[in-house]
Motif scaffolding. Structure first.
Motif, mmCIF file in Angstrom:
data_model
loop_
_atom_site.group_PDB
_atom_site.id
_atom_site.type_symbol
_atom_site.label_atom_id
_atom_site.label_comp_id
_atom_site.label_asym_id
_atom_site.label_seq_id
_atom_site.Cartn_x
_atom_site.Cartn_y
_atom_site.Cartn_z
ATOM 1 N N LEU A 94 16.528 -3.041 4.449
ATOM 2 C CA LEU A 94 17.306 -2.154 5.207
ATOM 3 C C LEU A 94 16.334 -0.847 5.403
ATOM 4 O O LEU A 94 15.492 -0.492 4.638
ATOM 5 N N ARG A 95 16.264 -0.424 6.827
ATOM 6 C CA ARG A 95 15.308 0.716 7.194
ATOM 7 C C ARG A 95 16.254 1.673 8.056
ATOM 8 O O ARG A 95 17.071 1.371 9.183
ATOM 9 N N VAL A 96 16.339 2.802 7.706
ATOM 10 C CA VAL A 96 16.935 3.875 8.390
ATOM 11 C C VAL A 96 16.105 5.086 8.844
ATOM 12 O O VAL A 96 15.231 5.554 8.102
ATOM 13 N N ARG A 129 11.449 8.138 8.088
ATOM 14 C CA ARG A 129 12.025 6.781 7.553
ATOM 15 C C ARG A 129 12.727 7.247 6.119
ATOM 16 O O ARG A 129 12.074 7.080 5.095
ATOM 17 N N ALA A 130 14.006 7.593 6.141
ATOM 18 C CA ALA A 130 14.769 7.944 5.113
ATOM 19 C C ALA A 130 14.996 6.681 4.133
ATOM 20 O O ALA A 130 15.137 7.061 2.767
ATOM 21 N N VAL A 131 15.219 5.698 4.511
ATOM 22 C CA VAL A 131 15.272 4.365 3.891
ATOM 23 C C VAL A 131 14.306 3.113 4.363
ATOM 24 O O VAL A 131 14.091 3.130 5.564
ATOM 25 N N LEU A 140 8.786 12.480 3.580
ATOM 26 C CA LEU A 140 9.042 11.292 4.329
ATOM 27 C C LEU A 140 8.741 11.373 5.812
ATOM 28 O O LEU A 140 8.588 10.377 6.679
ATOM 29 N N LEU A 141 8.132 12.576 6.251
ATOM 30 C CA LEU A 141 7.351 12.775 7.526
ATOM 31 C C LEU A 141 6.073 12.032 7.610
ATOM 32 O O LEU A 141 5.525 11.240 8.468
#
Length: 356
Positions: free
Chosen positions: A15-17, A27-29, A282-283
């Motif tokens: 899973l990629r969010v 990329r939060a997940v 996450l940036l």
């Protein structure tokens, strides 16, 4: 010919969010995978910003404007890329979610009975009177006294614990198979927390629900979960059975979370052992292990080992028991058992028995 095995109730793979912001993509997940079986509870833990709630909203299909990749399968049905109309049919009927703040999730202008009954009318096409009877029955099932009378009251007339019971009634009135609870006890006192957790556990046992419990509280995990997913920086740090994790965490971050709990054998004036530093950005994610700047194992390692942590991102790999994994180059390097920590976590949620 042998019958094919039943798929897990919920299976998430890679899973990629990703969110697009004025400062760049977040990329939060990232590359997350886990499963939830019917009748079992998966506890997802981690600091704020680790991706817990983003993951739950992705499963429910509630993100707007996010790019979602990978696979989310509910009882074998792929949800990623499903049209909103199809997702709406599944939400409430096959999967449901309890949010952290019930007051902001309930409409202030409608009675709680009307709001619960609306779910029954939408998913089953029931008439108004039948839907209201079902709502009243469900309020009684979650322990709200005088449910027929209280169904006609508004959310502000309920206490915090009673509003959370209303949210549970609303989530389960259409008898879904999967329940996601996002920090359901955060704003409640310890006694009410225990009641809500006992209620969810009882309903799970009666209905065979699969439950995802999102929390930052390891005491909640110790009390209700069968399996644990520890998240850090949008990724899985460790996955294990709850007893395995508390007996000997394989990832240094999991160890840090356990060590930050008060211990029964600590002196009264001894400070808690906090994890130093801050969660990663996450940036601009680091090329290596996201936890390395805060990791006591990496700090004590040789220069060559520290370079590996700084440049090579560890992927989840099997560790110990079946279905257990840790994303650490030195998994298990610090696994001394913490019996007192386990006992503290399991008793922290214990409250006097109070009838619902």
């Amino acid at each position: 010919m042998a019958a094919l095995p039943e798929p897990p109730l919920l299976q998430v793979r890679d899973l990629r969010v990703t969110f697009t912001t004025p400062r760049g993509s977040v990329r939060a997940v990232d590359s997350l995978g886990f499963t939830v079986e019917a009748g079992r509870t998966l506890g997802i833990v981690g600091e704020s910003g680790s991706g817990k709630s983003v993951t739950s909203l992705a499963v429910m299909g509630l993100h707007r404007g996010a790019e979602i990749g990978g696979s989310i399968a509910l009882a074998g049905q792929e949800l990623t890329g499903l049209a909103e109309r199809e997702l709406s049919r599944l939400r409430g009927r096959k999967m449901a979610m309890i949010f952290q703040d019930p007051l902001s999730s309930l409409h202030p202008y409608y009675t709680v009975g009307e709001q619960i009954a609306e779910h029954v009318r939408v998913h089953f096409g029931a008439r108004r009177a039948a839907a209201r009877r079902r709502a009243v029955d469900m309020l009684g099932e979650v322990g709200i006294p005088e449910p027929a009378r209280r169904a006609g009251e508004y959310p502000h007339q309920f206490s915090g614990g009673m509003r959370q019971r209303v949210m549970i009634a609303m989530a389960l009135v259409c008898e879904p198979d999967l329940l996601i609870a996002d920090e359901p006890t955060t704003a409640l006192d310890v006694t009410v927390q225990a009641q809500i957790l006992e209620l969810i556990a009882r309903l799970q046992q009666e209905r065979g629900l699969g439950v995802v419990m999102i929390t930052h509280d390891l005491g909640v995990v110790a009390r209700v979960a069968h399996d644990v997913l520890v998240m850090y920086g949008g990724r899985a740090a460790e996955q294990a059975g709850v007893d395995e994790l508390f007996a000997g965490p394989a990832h240094p971050y999991s160890r840090g979370l356990l060590d930050s709990l008060p211990r029964l054998d600590d002196a009264d004036d001894e400070p808690l052992r906090a994890i130093p530093g801050s969660p990663p950005s996450l940036l601009a994610p680091a090329p290596g292990c996201a936890f390395a700047p805060r990791c006591h194992v990496a700090a004590a390692a040789t220069p060559q080992q520290r370079r590996r942590c700084a440049t090579e991102r560890p992927e989840p790999r099997p560790y110990g028991a079946a279905r257990r994994s840790a994303a650490c180059h030195f998994a298990g390097a610090d696994t001394a058992a913490t019996a007192q920590t386990v006992q503290t976590a399991q008793t922290a949620q214990t409250a006097p028995e109070v009838s619902p």
